[in-house]
Design an enzyme around this catalytic site. Sequence first.
Site, PDB file in Angstrom:
ATOM      1  CB  ALA A 190      41.252  31.786  30.236  1.00 51.44           C
ATOM      2  CD  GLU A 213      41.205  35.333  29.494  1.00 54.35           C
ATOM      3  OE1 GLU A 213      42.008  35.821  28.682  1.00 54.35           O
ATOM      4  OE2 GLU A 213      41.454  35.223  30.706  1.00 54.35           O
TER       5      GLU A 213
END
Length: 844
Positions: A250, A286
């Site tokens: 990610a 994230e």
Amino acid sequence: MHFATTFKPQHYDLYFDLDRQQKHFLGKTTITGRALTETIWLHQKKLQISEVLVNGQPQTFKLDETKDALYLELGFTGEVTLEITYTANLTDTMMGIYPSYYELEGQKKQLIGTQFETDAAREAFVCVDEPDAKATFALALKFDEQPGEQVLSNMPEKSVIAGVHYFETTPKMSTYLVCFVLGELQSKTALTASGIKVGVFSTKAHQLKELDFALDIAKRALDFFEDYYQTPYPLPHAWQVALPDFSAGAMENWGIITYREAYLLLDPDNTTLETKQRIATVIAHELAHQWFGDLVTMKWWDDLWLNESFANMMEYVCIDALEPNWQIWQTFQSTEVPLALNRDALAGVQSIYTPVENPAEIDALFDSAIVYAKGARMLVMVRALIGDTALRLGLKHYFASHAYGNATGAELWQALTQKTELDLPKIMPIWLNCPGYPMVSVKKIGNDLLLEQRQFFTDPSVASDQLWPIPLMSNYPELPALMTQKRLILKDYTSLRQKHGVALQLNMNNNAHFIVDYSPELLLDLLKRSPQTDTLTRFSLLQDLVLLAQAQMISLPQVLELTANFKNDHSQLVTRALLQSLDLLKLFVASDTTAHDDLCTLVVSFTSILKTSLSQEPNSFSQLDYELLQPLLLKTELYAKVKHVVDEQLYFPPTKTAWAKLPAKIRGVALKNMLVNHNSDACFTEFFKEYQQSVDPSYKVDLRQALTSSPKVAQLTELLANFKDPAVIKPQDLRAWFGEILANPVGQKLAWAWLKQNWTWLEETVGGDMEFTTYITVIGKTLSSPELYADFNTFFEPKLADPGLAREIKLAKHAIFARVNLLKMQQANVTQALSSLAWYQERA
């Protein structure tokens, strides 16, 4: 040379006109900023620049492709506006601006997305592509738009005029965080407690319900971080976007995080707890970056740990708060900790903080075992030393001091030190700047204890005189909090042992980055009480024993004998540690040998005890242990070819179309069982076709792991023959396919030969992304024969001149050599020990 020393950008107007059919785009970049020198340097890479205007006037320009540079001789300094017009191509390297491919109802489709970290923004627009050259960005985007398509970016869309999508201006941020995604998308959205709009997006090839889990975690994680950091989330939305083609796991683009589909989407009706944990921690990682990395960014890439180490720790802090029943710190111990310890025991490993100037070396910094896992463990250690309250107050001060700017590691320690009496600026640089970690040996000398530290290496031929300030974290308060000297004596241990009533233990809760070598007497004292000690104590004892065996400081038979003390353990964490010791033994046994049969007997002896307990004493297990142990034991029994697992008809679906619908916790074992023990060409073909047609990321992983475990050379050769066809195996998945065939004894030489033959193609296809060097990492973790070790050296020696590959080649060389040497020295001992298992059956 840092280009920001010549030009300081303040604002970018970015215009892109994309033609997906022709795979190119027209770009116009307008930059306002300050020229600090009369000649300024900007980054560009593979851009066909047609015109440069300086304050509205045409300007001659020069390119230096070796530096990815455009430089302009202005003849003045001060405020300036630059306008650069150019064309460029969309790529298929998953870097820059690139298409992601997928199928929907038999029709081929694509999304366009971006990936600019670390230095690929320059492939999309002219810029100062350095983390500390922060500026604001206003995006305008036109493309060959079709009905039902949309565009997402860091900020909300404000208008569409004549087919051009205009977006609101971003806060000050680094170039590598600029992002947009366009195409046909579906989504689900929610609002956080503070009114932030959270959304999860995917292609319509997925069921809408696959977005639910991610949306719930993202919303709650944002609420958590706003409270924990005591710092508001600074953007109006937080998009989570699944891309069909994505190199990394990610990417934390500010306000629009992009993901590999397998790390965002799941079928809520058929998934494992481990899959939920993995996706939840990736999302939390994230979102942690939205503050650590985005709001405050490292000044230069050598402080990458400021981004990644903190996000890696905070993902566990967050998920532990959101889902306490998951006991997610156990996952940290069983995944991140061994990853860090094994990698960091190699001679030549990089430190967490690594000076770097050459752009080719930057991607090599993204070492998952060091900057992520070890770095997170350093911060877990800091949190244990100063406490959670001091950490939160220190972080609030850090964000307030550096918001929308850049910082260095030293500035973080200064912020945290304000809230604690510990001198972190003095303690922590040694842990960050020095590769490796210490081993503390503990032994009785007369009536005293001698503690001695030295650097630990899995290669016994390597030595170092490096010393660390070690947080001993002992259960005996008579020991100092920090051991800074090489040797330390604890007087009158006999009296202390009687006083405390428990054996001496170091590194309580396994929070500090060192291992302990207890003398046999002290180890047995600890093991006598192992059933009563906490889970982490038992886990860390096993973890350290396996590492000591790899370094040949104790023999593998000794480890085997000691593992018998844990065979009645009901913890999935301790069971994983036991299985790690058994995995090490697999190196020593070939499938057609008596030693292999003996190892299988040992495995069956071990699993049968646990399985009996699971069925007869379910209440003696926690819900978490009960849920995680069943699939873990099933996989182990498959290796040992336990008859009821190999032949159990319950694992076979009634029709060929029902494989995907098998319960997720047994599906991987069922598929692998078919290819390993009931192999047919028809079954292989069916599974390979299923892999190509399915869009379920978890199911595709199960199919891949089954296919790569095939015992047939012809089938593995067919898989390798498809490696270069992206319609069959996406480049993002290629490393996993390669690594699994390489780990298959039948396929090892086949996979190694394929890599050597196709290295140039591999460099051209995926060589531009930060994951490329991990092909070498996978090889270093796998090869174990003198023949292949020599061949590895022959093939990679000429590539040591490449600064992006050199460190990884040297590390892989050390890892393979240590493994070859371990096999050479311990083979006879292991074979002998496995041939006589009475000791295991007899121990409690």
